[in-house]
Design an enzyme around this catalytic site. Sequence first.
Site, mmCIF file in Angstrom:
data_model
loop_
_atom_site.group_PDB
_atom_site.id
_atom_site.type_symbol
_atom_site.label_atom_id
_atom_site.label_comp_id
_atom_site.label_asym_id
_atom_site.label_seq_id
_atom_site.Cartn_x
_atom_site.Cartn_y
_atom_site.Cartn_z
ATOM 1 N N LYS A 112 0.810 -1.224 0.000
ATOM 2 C CA LYS A 112 0.000 0.000 0.000
ATOM 3 C C LYS A 112 0.845 1.278 0.000
ATOM 4 O O LYS A 112 0.368 2.336 -0.387
ATOM 5 C CB LYS A 112 -0.964 0.004 1.190
ATOM 6 C CG LYS A 112 -2.094 -1.005 1.023
ATOM 7 C CD LYS A 112 -3.054 -0.981 2.196
ATOM 8 C CE LYS A 112 -4.186 -1.971 1.996
ATOM 9 N NZ LYS A 112 -5.125 -1.988 3.124
ATOM 10 N N LYS A 193 -8.433 -13.403 -7.530
ATOM 11 C CA LYS A 193 -9.513 -13.363 -6.533
ATOM 12 C C LYS A 193 -10.497 -12.228 -6.854
ATOM 13 O O LYS A 193 -10.086 -11.165 -7.304
ATOM 14 C CB LYS A 193 -8.875 -13.138 -5.153
ATOM 15 C CG LYS A 193 -9.806 -13.336 -3.985
ATOM 16 C CD LYS A 193 -9.041 -13.107 -2.687
ATOM 17 C CE LYS A 193 -9.996 -12.959 -1.526
ATOM 18 N NZ LYS A 193 -9.305 -12.597 -0.290
ATOM 19 N N LYS A 196 -13.493 -5.961 -4.851
ATOM 20 C CA LYS A 196 -14.265 -4.739 -5.141
ATOM 21 C C LYS A 196 -13.353 -3.609 -5.626
ATOM 22 O O LYS A 196 -13.833 -2.627 -6.177
ATOM 23 C CB LYS A 196 -15.056 -4.302 -3.912
ATOM 24 C CG LYS A 196 -14.209 -3.970 -2.706
ATOM 25 C CD LYS A 196 -15.057 -3.784 -1.467
ATOM 26 C CE LYS A 196 -14.195 -3.795 -0.225
ATOM 27 N NZ LYS A 196 -14.943 -3.970 0.996
#
Length: 330
Positions: A112, A193, A196
């Site tokens: 991140k 996978k 969203k």
Amino acid sequence: MMKTIFSGIQPSGSVTLGNYIGAMKQFIELQHDYHCYFCVVDQHAITSPQDRLALRHNSRSLAALYLAIGIDPEKATLFIQSEVPAHAQAGWMMQCISYIGELERMTQFKDKSAGREAVSSGLLTYPPLMAADILLYGTDLVPVGEDQKQHIELTRDLAERFNKKYNNIFTIPEIRVPKIGARIMSLAEPTRKMSKSDPNPKSFITILDDPKTIEKKIKSAVTDSEGTIRYDKENRPGISNLLSIYSIFTGETMEELEAKYEEKGYGDFKADLAGVVINELSPIQERYYELMESDELDRILDEGAERANRAAGKMLKKMENAMGLGRKRK
């Protein structure tokens, strides 16, 4: 004696079919056999910039979804993290026994923060807050996916470190890995996978998608040129992913489904699968919208926060006593 389970989900908008099958659907079974704490972790969400109105809506929305899928507030404690101040207080105490090196080694922090000029210090230090979330309730088991296993290992290390250095008060939690076959893949790229955060909205179905959207997304789901309905995860990931969803929702085995569609093609199969998904999600959606418009949701969250505050407050006092914080109370 019943064991305790803790699970926290970030209120970051839509909940996908993958989240529902991989995690939330199992919670319905777990609540009968364990003391369950289900937490909407809004303090974790603010490690990234959030719109305040959207965050409040998403927190309430996620709580409504927990209840709509079948979580019973009489059996499980459902609450919002920021409404239990002990989480932030214990999180600071866990930060103080964490080392910068071990936090910088966290894979999610590396991913991140990669390529960013400025990174929130909260992104670095949220694993100790996650540890506090879990340890405050004497948690025995934490149901997590592969991507969170490293954080649970750190939680175990911090609990052991605290017990050794101050006082032996924490239960060392175990990881509870979801059942095999619960990993739902992207409809557009079935080797990845379902997520969203995927920029392609056709790659995932959310619990609140309307019937027409669900039909369209399943109709456009990637399969292959073979044309037969057969489960082969390695060589035919697309049709295998769709078969997994069908099987999980109906309870039919892969063999039964293969036999059922032996003489049929992808068109018939996808149309039936869309019907199966819509049938599963329709009552959830109906209950969700009822809850969002009612005072019942807020009453349940008030009661959940009260129960969580009582349990977490007891552990927080033990932690403060162990570390020598505040004045000694008689």
